[in-house]
Design a protein around this motif. Structure first.
Motif, PDB file in Angstrom:
ATOM      1  N   ILE A 157      -2.717   6.177  -1.357  1.00 17.81           N
ATOM      2  CA  ILE A 157      -1.703   5.300  -1.895  1.00 17.81           C
ATOM      3  C   ILE A 157      -2.622   4.082  -2.716  1.00 17.81           C
ATOM      4  CG2 ILE A 157      -0.064   3.410  -0.851  1.00 17.81           C
ATOM      5  CD1 ILE A 157      -0.543   4.649   1.906  1.00 17.81           C
TER       6      ILE A 157
ATOM      7  N   GLU B  66       1.659  -0.008  -3.754  1.00 16.06           N
ATOM      8  CA  GLU B  66       2.656   0.948  -3.546  1.00 16.06           C
ATOM      9  C   GLU B  66       2.916   1.527  -2.034  1.00 16.06           C
ATOM     10  OE1 GLU B  66       2.093   4.589  -6.323  1.00 16.06           O
ATOM     11  OE2 GLU B  66       1.809   3.355  -7.877  1.00 16.06           O
TER      12      GLU B  66
ATOM     13  N   ARG C  58       3.865   4.947   0.603  1.00 19.59           N
ATOM     14  CA  ARG C  58       3.801   6.462   0.933  1.00 19.59           C
ATOM     15  C   ARG C  58       4.390   6.525   2.174  1.00 19.59           C
ATOM     16  NH1 ARG C  58       2.882   6.294  -3.748  1.00 19.59           N
ATOM     17  NH2 ARG C  58       1.290   7.249  -4.820  1.00 19.59           N
TER      18      ARG C  58
ATOM     19  N   PHE D 246       2.296   0.957   3.449  1.00 18.26           N
ATOM     20  CA  PHE D 246       2.270   0.248   2.046  1.00 18.26           C
ATOM     21  C   PHE D 246       0.894  -0.281   1.880  1.00 18.26           C
ATOM     22  CE2 PHE D 246       6.514  -0.042   2.976  1.00 18.26           C
ATOM     23  CZ  PHE D 246       7.325   0.212   1.508  1.00 18.26           C
TER      24      PHE D 246
ATOM     25  N   ASP E  95       9.434   3.927  -1.908  1.00 19.94           N
ATOM     26  CA  ASP E  95       9.718   4.061  -3.406  1.00 19.94           C
ATOM     27  C   ASP E  95      10.117   2.464  -3.940  1.00 19.94           C
ATOM     28  OD1 ASP E  95       9.104   6.773  -3.163  1.00 19.94           O
ATOM     29  OD2 ASP E  95      11.402   7.399  -3.224  1.00 19.94           O
TER      30      ASP E  95
ATOM     31  N   THR F 152       7.254  -3.958  -4.168  1.00 21.63           N
ATOM     32  CA  THR F 152       6.519  -4.635  -3.212  1.00 21.63           C
ATOM     33  C   THR F 152       5.834  -5.708  -3.872  1.00 21.63           C
ATOM     34  OG1 THR F 152       4.519  -3.376  -3.236  1.00 21.63           O
ATOM     35  CG2 THR F 152       6.212  -2.730  -1.620  1.00 21.63           C
TER      36      THR F 152
END
Length: 102
Positions: A13, A17, A19, A31, A54, A57
């Motif tokens: 990650i 981002e 996953r 995150f 997706d 953040t």
């Protein structure tokens, strides 16, 4: 703390981002925030099922990519009037493995 489930490596990650991982039949978005903080919440937006991993953040919220509903990553509470997300404690093993607790 509750039972931990090893889900993958923090290296999977990139900073800033998220996953999605399966944890005991639930989908959890993990995150890796830019400051190194880890957060884990329900992977689907309660409004229309948008994939939160997706979303965009910052240091505090994730914004659903479908309809821009925002959720506080620490509490799961919506800042746009939607039902709250489930928040999962997440930790990092010394070897860099992400552990989601239920």
């Amino acid at each position: 703390m509750t039972a931990g489930h090893r889900v993958g490596s923090v290296e999977e990650i990139p900073a800033g981002e998220g996953r999605t991982y399966a944890v005991e039949g639930d989908m959890v978005a993990v995150f890796h925030l830019r400051d190194g903080t880890l957060r884990a919440v329900s992977a689907r937006c309660p409004h229309a099922g948008g994939p939160l991993a997706d979303g965009l953040t910052d240091a505090r919220v994730v914004i659903c990519p479908l309809h821009q509903h925002a959720f506080d990553l620490a509490t799961g509470c919506s800042t746009t009037g939607q039902p709250a997300l489930t928040v999962y404690p997440v930790s990092l093993d010394p070897d860099g493995t992400l552990v989601v607790h239920r």
